[in-house]
Design a protein around this motif. Structure first.
Motif, PDB file in Angstrom:
ATOM      1  N   ASP A 170       3.801   1.501  -1.372  1.00 30.20           N
ATOM      2  CA  ASP A 170       4.302   1.616  -2.744  1.00 30.20           C
ATOM      3  C   ASP A 170       3.279   2.298  -3.650  1.00 30.20           C
ATOM      4  OD1 ASP A 170       6.708   0.436  -2.062  1.00 30.20           O
ATOM      5  OD2 ASP A 170       6.174  -1.536  -2.879  1.00 30.20           O
ATOM      6  N   ARG A 171       2.011   1.961  -3.477  1.00 29.13           N
ATOM      7  CA  ARG A 171       0.957   2.608  -4.269  1.00 29.13           C
ATOM      8  C   ARG A 171       0.900   4.100  -3.973  1.00 29.13           C
ATOM      9  NH1 ARG A 171      -4.228  -1.309  -3.729  1.00 29.13           N
ATOM     10  NH2 ARG A 171      -5.227   0.383  -4.871  1.00 29.13           N
ATOM     11  N   LEU A 209      10.904  11.364  -0.892  1.00 23.95           N
ATOM     12  CA  LEU A 209      10.514  12.253  -1.986  1.00 23.95           C
ATOM     13  C   LEU A 209      10.430  13.682  -1.470  1.00 23.95           C
ATOM     14  CD1 LEU A 209       7.660  10.102  -3.582  1.00 23.95           C
ATOM     15  CD2 LEU A 209      10.063  10.217  -4.258  1.00 23.95           C
ATOM     16  N   TYR A 220       0.829  -1.205   0.000  1.00 22.09           N
ATOM     17  CA  TYR A 220       0.000   0.000   0.000  1.00 22.09           C
ATOM     18  C   TYR A 220       0.865   1.258   0.000  1.00 22.09           C
ATOM     19  CZ  TYR A 220      -4.176  -2.815   0.808  1.00 22.09           C
ATOM     20  OH  TYR A 220      -5.205  -3.706   0.666  1.00 22.09           O
ATOM     21  N   ARG A 255       4.837  10.414  -6.612  1.00 23.84           N
ATOM     22  CA  ARG A 255       5.780  10.695  -7.713  1.00 23.84           C
ATOM     23  C   ARG A 255       5.051  11.254  -8.932  1.00 23.84           C
ATOM     24  NH1 ARG A 255       8.375   6.193  -5.645  1.00 23.84           N
ATOM     25  NH2 ARG A 255       7.298   4.736  -6.997  1.00 23.84           N
ATOM     26  N   GLU A 256       3.842  10.782  -9.167  1.00 18.15           N
ATOM     27  CA  GLU A 256       3.059  11.239 -10.323  1.00 18.15           C
ATOM     28  C   GLU A 256       2.464  12.629 -10.111  1.00 18.15           C
ATOM     29  OE1 GLU A 256       0.217   8.080 -10.747  1.00 18.15           O
ATOM     30  OE2 GLU A 256       1.646   6.779 -11.793  1.00 18.15           O
ATOM     31  N   HIS A 257       2.506  13.131  -8.867  1.00 17.54           N
ATOM     32  CA  HIS A 257       1.928  14.440  -8.546  1.00 17.54           C
ATOM     33  C   HIS A 257       2.945  15.305  -7.788  1.00 17.54           C
ATOM     34  CE1 HIS A 257      -1.576  11.915  -9.352  1.00 17.54           C
ATOM     35  NE2 HIS A 257      -2.080  13.030  -9.838  1.00 17.54           N
ATOM     36  N   LEU A 301       3.440   5.971  -2.815  1.00 16.52           N
ATOM     37  CA  LEU A 301       4.654   6.606  -3.339  1.00 16.52           C
ATOM     38  C   LEU A 301       4.569   6.805  -4.852  1.00 16.52           C
ATOM     39  CD1 LEU A 301       7.386   4.809  -1.212  1.00 16.52           C
ATOM     40  CD2 LEU A 301       6.566   7.172  -0.979  1.00 16.52           C
ATOM     41  N   LYS A 302       3.977   5.846  -5.538  1.00 17.70           N
ATOM     42  CA  LYS A 302       3.772   5.998  -6.985  1.00 17.70           C
ATOM     43  C   LYS A 302       2.884   7.204  -7.250  1.00 17.70           C
ATOM     44  CE  LYS A 302       2.147   3.433 -11.036  1.00 17.70           C
ATOM     45  NZ  LYS A 302       0.995   4.124 -11.545  1.00 17.70           N
ATOM     46  N   PHE A 303       1.817   7.331  -6.505  1.00 17.58           N
ATOM     47  CA  PHE A 303       0.898   8.465  -6.655  1.00 17.58           C
ATOM     48  C   PHE A 303       1.632   9.779  -6.363  1.00 17.58           C
ATOM     49  CE2 PHE A 303      -2.322  11.455  -5.207  1.00 17.58           C
ATOM     50  CZ  PHE A 303      -3.291  11.325  -6.187  1.00 17.58           C
TER      51      PHE A 303
END
Length: 127
Positions: free
Chosen positions: A73-74, A112, A71, A80-82, A76-78
């Motif tokens: 990781d999900r 980040l 969860y 990074r995308e914003h 952190l991906k979000f």
């Protein structure tokens, strides 16, 4: 920094908190998140100006670290995308879920720039 004073996040700020998969939001930072747009029944992801990271299952039992890591990781991906958004991260999993800061903080590596981390996590994140 984490809106402990009850002020609402600005347009480009998201309050990140620990939740359960049932989305009960009855205690701790999850209860505070209701002020920022969290909704009952939504235990994962972006809702309003909040992002829920599950640390407990639908029966309110603590999730294994490996599951929480997925969860995270999900999230952190979000994040990074914003990059235009600042995420105010609470010390998820360290109160009601019972994990130590040493257990949870490293799940958020690499750090980040658009995440404001709890001060107590800085030794584990090399900030």
């Amino acid at each position: 920094m984490y809106h402990k004073n009850g002020s609402l996040p600005k347009r480009d700020q998201i309050f990140v908190f620990a939740s359960n998969l049932r989305g009960d939001h009855g205690a701790g930072a999850a209860r505070q998140a209701l002020k920022y747009g969290a909704r009952f029944g939504r235990g994962m992801g972006l809702v309003g100006q909040t992002f829920a990271i599950p640390t407990k299952d639908a029966d309110i039992k603590t999730l294994p670290l490996e599951t929480i890591a997925a969860y995270v990781d999900r999230f952190l991906k979000f994040a990074r995308e914003h990059p235009e958004v600042t995420f105010f991260l609470t010390a998820i999993g360290t109160e009601l879920a019972g994990y130590s800061h040493k257990d949870i903080a490293p799940l958020f590596k690499p750090s980040l720039k658009n995440i404001s981390y709890p001060d107590c996590w800085k030794p584990y994140l090399e900030l």
